[in-house]
Design an enzyme around this catalytic site. Sequence first.
Site, PDB file in Angstrom:
ATOM      1  N   LYS A  83       0.454  -1.090   0.183  1.00 26.19           N
ATOM      2  CA  LYS A  83      -0.064   0.598   0.497  1.00 26.19           C
ATOM      3  C   LYS A  83       0.563   1.233  -0.060  1.00 26.19           C
ATOM      4  CE  LYS A  83      -2.308  -0.920   4.270  1.00 26.19           C
ATOM      5  NZ  LYS A  83      -1.851  -2.230   4.592  1.00 26.19           N
ATOM      6  N   ARG A  88      -9.790   0.733   8.525  1.00 26.93           N
ATOM      7  CA  ARG A  88      -9.214  -0.545   8.655  1.00 26.93           C
ATOM      8  C   ARG A  88     -10.186  -0.503   9.235  1.00 26.93           C
ATOM      9  NH1 ARG A  88      -3.691   0.728   9.080  1.00 26.93           N
ATOM     10  NH2 ARG A  88      -2.586  -0.502   9.498  1.00 26.93           N
ATOM     11  N   ARG A 148      11.739  -5.265   5.125  1.00 22.15           N
ATOM     12  CA  ARG A 148      11.481  -3.785   4.551  1.00 22.15           C
ATOM     13  C   ARG A 148      12.402  -2.782   5.243  1.00 22.15           C
ATOM     14  NH1 ARG A 148       5.347  -1.622   5.025  1.00 22.15           N
ATOM     15  NH2 ARG A 148       5.150  -2.584   7.062  1.00 22.15           N
ATOM     16  N   ARG A 205      10.949  -0.600  11.015  1.00 27.78           N
ATOM     17  CA  ARG A 205      10.160  -0.699  11.765  1.00 27.78           C
ATOM     18  C   ARG A 205       9.578  -1.374  12.776  1.00 27.78           C
ATOM     19  NH1 ARG A 205       4.674   0.286   7.997  1.00 27.78           N
ATOM     20  NH2 ARG A 205       3.420  -0.515   9.688  1.00 27.78           N
ATOM     21  N   ARG A 264      -0.065  -7.986  13.265  1.00 26.68           N
ATOM     22  CA  ARG A 264      -1.035  -7.817  12.622  1.00 26.68           C
ATOM     23  C   ARG A 264      -1.795  -8.171  11.570  1.00 26.68           C
ATOM     24  NH1 ARG A 264       4.195  -5.080  10.739  1.00 26.68           N
ATOM     25  NH2 ARG A 264       3.205  -3.507   9.451  1.00 26.68           N
TER      26      ARG A 264
HETATM   27  P1  AMP Z   1       0.305   0.825   8.732  1.00 27.93           P
HETATM   28  O1  AMP Z   1       1.789   2.023   8.594  1.00 27.93           O
HETATM   29  O2  AMP Z   1      -0.804   1.192   8.396  1.00 27.93           O
HETATM   30  O3  AMP Z   1       0.595  -0.871   8.058  1.00 27.93           O
HETATM   31  O4  AMP Z   1       0.618   0.994  10.353  1.00 27.93           O
HETATM   32  C1  AMP Z   1       1.102   0.844  11.036  1.00 27.93           C
HETATM   33  C2  AMP Z   1       0.175   0.595  12.405  1.00 27.93           C
HETATM   34  O5  AMP Z   1      -0.482   2.170  12.666  1.00 27.93           O
HETATM   35  C3  AMP Z   1      -0.692  -0.116  12.859  1.00 27.93           C
HETATM   36  O6  AMP Z   1      -0.582  -1.252  12.264  1.00 27.93           O
HETATM   37  C4  AMP Z   1      -0.924   0.337  13.084  1.00 27.93           C
HETATM   38  O7  AMP Z   1      -1.374   0.218  14.520  1.00 27.93           O
HETATM   39  C5  AMP Z   1      -1.957   1.744  13.248  1.00 27.93           C
HETATM   40  N1  AMP Z   1      -2.635   2.399  12.371  1.00 27.93           N
HETATM   41  C6  AMP Z   1      -2.509   2.763  10.862  1.00 27.93           C
HETATM   42  N2  AMP Z   1      -3.419   3.198  10.537  1.00 27.93           N
HETATM   43  C7  AMP Z   1      -4.454   3.025  11.450  1.00 27.93           C
HETATM   44  C8  AMP Z   1      -6.024   3.318  11.251  1.00 27.93           C
HETATM   45  N3  AMP Z   1      -6.688   3.880  10.611  1.00 27.93           N
HETATM   46  N4  AMP Z   1      -6.047   2.721  12.694  1.00 27.93           N
HETATM   47  C9  AMP Z   1      -6.027   2.788  13.628  1.00 27.93           C
HETATM   48  N5  AMP Z   1      -4.922   2.340  13.490  1.00 27.93           N
HETATM   49  C10 AMP Z   1      -3.724   2.486  13.062  1.00 27.93           C
END
Ligand code: AMP
Length: 222
Positions: A13, A88, A127, A160, A171
Amino acid sequence: MIIILLGPPGAGKGTQSKTLAKRINLPHISTGDILRQNVAEITVLGKKAKDFMDKGLLVPDELVTSMLIERFKQPDVQKGFILDGYPRNLAQAKKLEEILKTRNVQVDLVVYLDTSPHVVIQRLGGRLVCKSCSANFHTKNMPPKVSGKCDNCGGLLYQRSDDNEETIKKRLSVYKDEVRDLIRYYQQNNKLQRVLADDDAPIVLEKIVKLAQKSDDSIKVG
Ligand code: AMP
């Protein structure tokens, strides 16, 4: 034009949104990037979000949604945007619709990046992310030209903290629990398009660009 990219962690993404944003000249909004920036800067939001993120759990809806509402106030998003990492869950999707309605706009296209579990694990395991511009690289699939340095801005690359085996598993299970409802919701709204996303990033990008053009033939592709 408003485009949402959906898919499991590791579907690409972030990579796709960033390159798509350049191709069709729209800003990219990643809730994960904004949250990580807040954690790094130890803001009030960052302090509240850190624990959830470290455990691979979703940050509470109200925190993420109010953060997004603030982002939507910026002038660059007025012509549209690409949303990555939000919604989400169904509650967030409905909230987004409500927010957009107040601005007389709506989501135009939702692209679901359909990715095999083994590809997801392989991508997340290697990554690398740039500390300065948050561009993504991969130790095997997309190594930087100079080890540890971002090709775009020369920033430092890091892994990360939530890209470890245990948190990745959490996740993915959180994602599976929430995604079915989201997919159904956008299917019912006739917005959802599936793209097989196991291929290399440039191939997947072309498929997404075609869908964006089909959805809005006035967009200019660079
Ligand atoms: P990502 O970079 O999209 O993989 O997001 C990393 C982490 O940020 C996720 O595992 C969540 O803990 C938090 N996160 C990102 N976007 C959201 C969202 N829309 N709602 C809740 N938590 C989020």
